[in-house]
Design a protein around this motif. Sequence first.
Motif, PDB file in Angstrom:
ATOM      1  N   ARG A 131      20.591   4.138  -8.680  1.00 40.35           N
ATOM      2  CA  ARG A 131      20.529   4.996  -9.872  1.00 40.35           C
ATOM      3  C   ARG A 131      20.404   4.170 -11.156  1.00 40.35           C
ATOM      4  O   ARG A 131      19.750   4.575 -12.103  1.00 40.35           O
ATOM      5  N   ALA A 132      21.034   3.017 -11.169  1.00 41.77           N
ATOM      6  CA  ALA A 132      20.989   2.182 -12.376  1.00 41.77           C
ATOM      7  C   ALA A 132      19.563   1.723 -12.670  1.00 41.77           C
ATOM      8  O   ALA A 132      19.124   1.692 -13.825  1.00 41.77           O
ATOM      9  N   SER A 133      18.840   1.395 -11.607  1.00 44.02           N
ATOM     10  CA  SER A 133      17.449   0.930 -11.759  1.00 44.02           C
ATOM     11  C   SER A 133      16.465   2.075 -11.650  1.00 44.02           C
ATOM     12  O   SER A 133      15.258   1.867 -11.845  1.00 44.02           O
ATOM     13  N   GLN A 134      16.944   3.268 -11.291  1.00 43.98           N
ATOM     14  CA  GLN A 134      16.087   4.442 -11.091  1.00 43.98           C
ATOM     15  C   GLN A 134      15.011   4.120 -10.067  1.00 43.98           C
ATOM     16  O   GLN A 134      13.805   4.310 -10.307  1.00 43.98           O
ATOM     17  N   TYR A 135      15.473   3.648  -8.938  1.00 48.76           N
ATOM     18  CA  TYR A 135      14.594   3.124  -7.895  1.00 48.76           C
ATOM     19  C   TYR A 135      15.010   3.704  -6.545  1.00 48.76           C
ATOM     20  O   TYR A 135      16.199   3.813  -6.238  1.00 48.76           O
ATOM     21  N   ILE A 136      14.020   4.093  -5.756  1.00 44.30           N
ATOM     22  CA  ILE A 136      14.245   4.646  -4.419  1.00 44.30           C
ATOM     23  C   ILE A 136      13.356   3.881  -3.451  1.00 44.30           C
ATOM     24  O   ILE A 136      12.223   3.520  -3.797  1.00 44.30           O
ATOM     25  N   SER A 137      13.857   3.644  -2.254  1.00 48.87           N
ATOM     26  CA  SER A 137      13.037   2.949  -1.265  1.00 48.87           C
ATOM     27  C   SER A 137      13.147   3.634   0.084  1.00 48.87           C
ATOM     28  O   SER A 137      14.089   4.363   0.366  1.00 48.87           O
ATOM     29  N   LEU A 138      12.149   3.383   0.896  1.00 42.50           N
ATOM     30  CA  LEU A 138      12.130   3.851   2.287  1.00 42.50           C
ATOM     31  C   LEU A 138      11.632   2.708   3.143  1.00 42.50           C
ATOM     32  O   LEU A 138      10.583   2.125   2.862  1.00 42.50           O
ATOM     33  N   LEU A 139      12.396   2.396   4.176  1.00 44.20           N
ATOM     34  CA  LEU A 139      12.034   1.328   5.099  1.00 44.20           C
ATOM     35  C   LEU A 139      11.791   1.948   6.475  1.00 44.20           C
ATOM     36  O   LEU A 139      12.630   2.712   6.963  1.00 44.20           O
ATOM     37  N   ILE A 140      10.657   1.628   7.051  1.00 42.71           N
ATOM     38  CA  ILE A 140      10.365   2.073   8.413  1.00 42.71           C
ATOM     39  C   ILE A 140      10.289   0.842   9.297  1.00 42.71           C
ATOM     40  O   ILE A 140       9.482  -0.064   9.068  1.00 42.71           O
ATOM     41  N   ARG A 141      11.121   0.800  10.296  1.00 39.99           N
ATOM     42  CA  ARG A 141      11.115  -0.320  11.238  1.00 39.99           C
ATOM     43  C   ARG A 141      10.349   0.074  12.495  1.00 39.99           C
ATOM     44  O   ARG A 141      10.275   1.252  12.855  1.00 39.99           O
ATOM     45  N   ASP A 142       9.793  -0.937  13.176  1.00 36.99           N
ATOM     46  CA  ASP A 142       9.117  -0.711  14.454  1.00 36.99           C
ATOM     47  C   ASP A 142       8.112   0.453  14.342  1.00 36.99           C
ATOM     48  O   ASP A 142       8.213   1.467  15.049  1.00 36.99           O
ATOM     49  N   SER A 143       7.167   0.314  13.449  1.00 35.80           N
ATOM     50  CA  SER A 143       6.202   1.383  13.170  1.00 35.80           C
ATOM     51  C   SER A 143       5.499   1.874  14.426  1.00 35.80           C
ATOM     52  O   SER A 143       5.132   1.088  15.312  1.00 35.80           O
ATOM     53  N   LYS A 144       5.308   3.190  14.489  1.00 39.36           N
ATOM     54  CA  LYS A 144       4.578   3.842  15.586  1.00 39.36           C
ATOM     55  C   LYS A 144       3.266   4.401  15.040  1.00 39.36           C
ATOM     56  O   LYS A 144       3.145   4.686  13.844  1.00 39.36           O
ATOM     57  N   LEU A 145       2.326   4.609  15.943  1.00 40.87           N
ATOM     58  CA  LEU A 145       1.060   5.222  15.526  1.00 40.87           C
ATOM     59  C   LEU A 145       1.311   6.566  14.857  1.00 40.87           C
ATOM     60  O   LEU A 145       0.643   6.937  13.884  1.00 40.87           O
ATOM     61  N   SER A 146       2.301   7.277  15.356  1.00 41.33           N
ATOM     62  CA  SER A 146       2.611   8.606  14.837  1.00 41.33           C
ATOM     63  C   SER A 146       3.243   8.586  13.443  1.00 41.33           C
ATOM     64  O   SER A 146       3.414   9.647  12.830  1.00 41.33           O
ATOM     65  N   GLU A 173       1.164  -1.687  14.850  1.00 45.53           N
ATOM     66  CA  GLU A 173       2.330  -1.110  15.536  1.00 45.53           C
ATOM     67  C   GLU A 173       3.444  -2.134  15.613  1.00 45.53           C
ATOM     68  O   GLU A 173       3.198  -3.320  15.848  1.00 45.53           O
ATOM     69  N   GLY A 174       4.670  -1.667  15.418  1.00 52.57           N
ATOM     70  CA  GLY A 174       5.803  -2.567  15.523  1.00 52.57           C
ATOM     71  C   GLY A 174       6.208  -3.219  14.213  1.00 52.57           C
ATOM     72  O   GLY A 174       7.290  -3.811  14.121  1.00 52.57           O
ATOM     73  N   ALA A 175       5.352  -3.112  13.211  1.00 51.75           N
ATOM     74  CA  ALA A 175       5.657  -3.750  11.925  1.00 51.75           C
ATOM     75  C   ALA A 175       6.742  -2.976  11.178  1.00 51.75           C
ATOM     76  O   ALA A 175       7.012  -1.809  11.453  1.00 51.75           O
ATOM     77  N   THR A 176       7.341  -3.677  10.237  1.00 50.40           N
ATOM     78  CA  THR A 176       8.277  -3.051   9.299  1.00 50.40           C
ATOM     79  C   THR A 176       7.552  -2.846   7.972  1.00 50.40           C
ATOM     80  O   THR A 176       6.852  -3.751   7.502  1.00 50.40           O
ATOM     81  N   VAL A 177       7.684  -1.668   7.414  1.00 55.82           N
ATOM     82  CA  VAL A 177       6.981  -1.371   6.169  1.00 55.82           C
ATOM     83  C   VAL A 177       7.958  -0.745   5.172  1.00 55.82           C
ATOM     84  O   VAL A 177       8.853   0.016   5.566  1.00 55.82           O
ATOM     85  N   ALA A 178       7.804  -1.130   3.915  1.00 52.52           N
ATOM     86  CA  ALA A 178       8.702  -0.644   2.858  1.00 52.52           C
ATOM     87  C   ALA A 178       7.907   0.086   1.788  1.00 52.52           C
ATOM     88  O   ALA A 178       6.867  -0.400   1.337  1.00 52.52           O
ATOM     89  N   PHE A 179       8.422   1.227   1.396  1.00 50.26           N
ATOM     90  CA  PHE A 179       7.828   2.007   0.314  1.00 50.26           C
ATOM     91  C   PHE A 179       8.779   1.974  -0.885  1.00 50.26           C
ATOM     92  O   PHE A 179       9.995   2.119  -0.720  1.00 50.26           O
ATOM     93  N   ASN A 180       8.198   1.815  -2.065  1.00 48.89           N
ATOM     94  CA  ASN A 180       8.998   1.776  -3.288  1.00 48.89           C
ATOM     95  C   ASN A 180       8.632   2.922  -4.216  1.00 48.89           C
ATOM     96  O   ASN A 180       7.483   3.377  -4.234  1.00 48.89           O
ATOM     97  N   CYS A 181       9.620   3.338  -4.981  1.00 46.11           N
ATOM     98  CA  CYS A 181       9.416   4.472  -5.887  1.00 46.11           C
ATOM     99  C   CYS A 181      10.347   4.308  -7.080  1.00 46.11           C
ATOM    100  O   CYS A 181      11.498   3.886  -6.922  1.00 46.11           O
ATOM    101  N   THR A 182       9.856   4.611  -8.259  1.00 44.51           N
ATOM    102  CA  THR A 182      10.707   4.650  -9.441  1.00 44.51           C
ATOM    103  C   THR A 182      10.565   6.005 -10.104  1.00 44.51           C
ATOM    104  O   THR A 182       9.520   6.650  -9.998  1.00 44.51           O
TER     105      THR A 182
END
Lengths: 116, 111
Positions: free
Chosen positions: B66-81, B15-24
Amino acid sequence: EAGVTQFPSHSVIEKGQTVTLRCDPISGHDNLYWYRRVMGKEIKFLLHFVKESKQDESGMPNNRFLAERTGGTYSTLKVQPAELEDSGVYFCASSQDETDSYNEQFFGPGTRLTVL
Amino acid sequence: RKEVEQDPGPFNVPEGATVAFNCTYSNSASQSFFWYRQDCRKEPKLLMSVYSSGNEDGRFTAQLNRASQYISLLIRDSKLSDSATYLCVVNTNSGYSTLTFGKGTMLLVSP
């Protein structure tokens, strides 16, 4: 407002039998989609209706699958005869306005199909 | 090469961590981009649309290159939910919305 509903929630059939899945989209949504997730794989597009017309059925696996949307309301997806590889979760989704590529698709809870 | 590729996961974070998801994504003509969230044995639900300028919604930030064809999602202060599978989704059809899904990355947030 009711969301997308699907029936049945689960279906267990034997190879060679027929199964019909039903989807009721959100009222007023002209666009209806079918997707499928086979175990261990990503969700894949099957087909897209605009009202009662098939706009795109490029994802349909083979001619054992038949989708209909008579009257442009609910849709059925029939699998006949079912094969083992048809097992998976079948999702239906609907959306309102197709002119916006960011238009949200709302998904139903899915039908979990198991072919034995 | 898969049309949409994501980190295989799972990600286990406190809980509370920052997590990043990557996608191409492979189709350079892709029109629109999304992150969906899927809880166990439930349907996918839209979390965020992803725009070229990047966008933020509370603890969630999405970026598109778009140039790298890359998408990311960052979640800050992670919750159990926040525990769920995060699906990277791309609309590759210029005429209509045909969604192409990544396989998803599972996130497990622990106390």
